[in-house]
Design a protein around this motif. Structure first.
Motif, PDB file in Angstrom:
ATOM      1  N   UNK A 141       0.826  -1.203   0.000  1.00 38.72           N
ATOM      2  CA  UNK A 141       0.000   0.000   0.000  1.00 38.72           C
ATOM      3  C   UNK A 141       0.863   1.257   0.000  1.00 38.72           C
ATOM      4  N   UNK A 142       1.904   1.278   0.816  1.00 36.29           N
ATOM      5  CA  UNK A 142       2.786   2.450   0.899  1.00 36.29           C
ATOM      6  C   UNK A 142       3.516   2.682  -0.416  1.00 36.29           C
ATOM      7  N   UNK A 143       4.080   1.634  -0.995  1.00 34.91           N
ATOM      8  CA  UNK A 143       4.827   1.784  -2.247  1.00 34.91           C
ATOM      9  C   UNK A 143       3.908   2.230  -3.387  1.00 34.91           C
ATOM     10  N   UNK A 144       2.691   1.679  -3.434  1.00 33.11           N
ATOM     11  CA  UNK A 144       1.734   2.088  -4.462  1.00 33.11           C
ATOM     12  C   UNK A 144       1.397   3.561  -4.298  1.00 33.11           C
ATOM     13  N   UNK A 145       1.139   3.985  -3.072  1.00 36.82           N
ATOM     14  CA  UNK A 145       0.837   5.395  -2.804  1.00 36.82           C
ATOM     15  C   UNK A 145       1.980   6.317  -3.181  1.00 36.82           C
ATOM     16  N   UNK A 146       3.198   5.925  -2.846  1.00 34.64           N
ATOM     17  CA  UNK A 146       4.377   6.731  -3.179  1.00 34.64           C
ATOM     18  C   UNK A 146       4.541   6.827  -4.691  1.00 34.64           C
ATOM     19  N   UNK A 182      -1.478  -0.676 -10.350  1.00 37.17           N
ATOM     20  CA  UNK A 182      -1.901   0.220  -9.281  1.00 37.17           C
ATOM     21  C   UNK A 182      -3.322  -0.106  -8.820  1.00 37.17           C
ATOM     22  N   UNK A 183      -4.155  -0.524  -9.752  1.00 39.11           N
ATOM     23  CA  UNK A 183      -5.541  -0.828  -9.383  1.00 39.11           C
ATOM     24  C   UNK A 183      -5.664  -2.207  -8.740  1.00 39.11           C
ATOM     25  N   UNK A 184      -4.721  -3.086  -8.993  1.00 38.35           N
ATOM     26  CA  UNK A 184      -4.755  -4.415  -8.382  1.00 38.35           C
ATOM     27  C   UNK A 184      -4.254  -4.354  -6.935  1.00 38.35           C
ATOM     28  N   UNK A 185      -3.382  -3.416  -6.616  1.00 42.13           N
ATOM     29  CA  UNK A 185      -2.852  -3.312  -5.261  1.00 42.13           C
ATOM     30  C   UNK A 185      -3.963  -3.193  -4.213  1.00 42.13           C
ATOM     31  N   UNK A 186      -4.958  -2.310  -4.373  1.00 42.42           N
ATOM     32  CA  UNK A 186      -6.045  -2.269  -3.379  1.00 42.42           C
ATOM     33  C   UNK A 186      -6.865  -3.565  -3.329  1.00 42.42           C
ATOM     34  N   UNK A 235     -10.800   1.964  -1.371  1.00 42.15           N
ATOM     35  CA  UNK A 235      -9.403   2.342  -1.608  1.00 42.15           C
ATOM     36  C   UNK A 235      -9.209   2.854  -3.034  1.00 42.15           C
ATOM     37  N   UNK A 236      -9.838   2.171  -4.000  1.00 42.13           N
ATOM     38  CA  UNK A 236      -9.749   2.612  -5.393  1.00 42.13           C
ATOM     39  C   UNK A 236     -10.389   3.996  -5.571  1.00 42.13           C
ATOM     40  N   UNK A 245      -8.006   3.120 -15.901  1.00 42.48           N
ATOM     41  CA  UNK A 245      -7.641   1.779 -15.420  1.00 42.48           C
ATOM     42  C   UNK A 245      -8.245   1.494 -14.048  1.00 42.48           C
ATOM     43  N   UNK A 246      -8.239   2.498 -13.191  1.00 41.53           N
ATOM     44  CA  UNK A 246      -8.779   2.313 -11.847  1.00 41.53           C
ATOM     45  C   UNK A 246     -10.295   2.077 -11.898  1.00 41.53           C
ATOM     46  N   UNK A 247     -10.985   2.878 -12.711  1.00 35.27           N
ATOM     47  CA  UNK A 247     -12.435   2.704 -12.868  1.00 35.27           C
ATOM     48  C   UNK A 247     -12.754   1.350 -13.497  1.00 35.27           C
ATOM     49  N   UNK A 248     -11.979   0.958 -14.495  1.00 38.47           N
ATOM     50  CA  UNK A 248     -12.218  -0.319 -15.177  1.00 38.47           C
ATOM     51  C   UNK A 248     -12.068  -1.487 -14.203  1.00 38.47           C
ATOM     52  N   UNK A 249     -11.068  -1.428 -13.350  1.00 39.12           N
ATOM     53  CA  UNK A 249     -10.867  -2.489 -12.360  1.00 39.12           C
ATOM     54  C   UNK A 249     -12.048  -2.554 -11.404  1.00 39.12           C
TER      55      UNK A 249
END
Length: 177
Positions: free
Chosen positions: A50-55, A67-71, A132-133, A148-152
């Motif tokens: 979570x931290x690395x994705x946010x950074x 990025x969308x799979x991480x959450x 989270x997304x 990509x985030x919306x599609x996920x």
């Protein structure tokens, strides 16, 4: 493949390494506290992801499927983590240590109820991961493409609906022995 995609692979491997190491430490070396400590490390794997994705996003990375799979990964691990460890624990005891009862194969209504419980957990994971997304989408703002985030979020929603429909079908057509 970007940093977050590789990190997801590393986190998944780490999750199972901590589980196996915890079980071996707990049952082979009879170190209950040390084994529990190793099993308790699995949530920290998620925190790192979570931290690395946010950074990565904070530094301006364009949101990708990784990025969308991480959450998703984090939410599923939070919701299913304890039951996954219990599942591994039961099988390790029976198949490796040759102790404890044989894990039972569920059939009929017992299977339907167990499947529905898993599907409801999936709904909870979707709610957590979806939140989270949505937070990521809100945080990124309108300056960056968040397609990509919306599609996920949409595809995962469809998968949750299908999962629940399958679980409901077991009440109509129970699993036979």
């Amino acid at each position: 493949m970007n940093l977050v995609a590789w990190l997801i692979v590393v986190c998944e491997i780490s999750f199972w390494v901590f589980i196996i190491a915890g079980l071996v430490t707990r049952y082979i070396f009879n170190q209950k506290k040390a084994g529990l400590l190793l099993l308790a490390m699995t949530p920290f794997v998620d925190v790192v992801l979570f931290i690395v994705t946010g950074i990565d996003i904070y530094r301006g990375a364009v949101p990708t499927i990784a990025h969308s799979i991480a959450p998703l990964y984090i939410a599923i691990s939070i919701v299913y983590g304890k039951s996954m460890i219990r599942w591994a624990d039961e099988r390790f005891l029976y198949y490796v240590k040759r102790e404890g009862p044989k894990p039972k194969r569920r059939i009929g209504m017992d299977y339907a109820k167990h499947s529905m419980k898993g599907s409801l957990q999936h709904v909870l994971a979707y709610m957590i991961g979806g939140a989270m997304l949505l937070f990521m989408i809100y945080y990124i703002g309108t300056d960056v493409d968040t397609t990509e985030l919306w599609a996920t979020l949409k595809v995962w929603g469809i998968i949750v609906i299908i999962d629940n429909a399958i679980s409901i079908s077991y009440f109509i057509w129970p699993r036979k022995a």
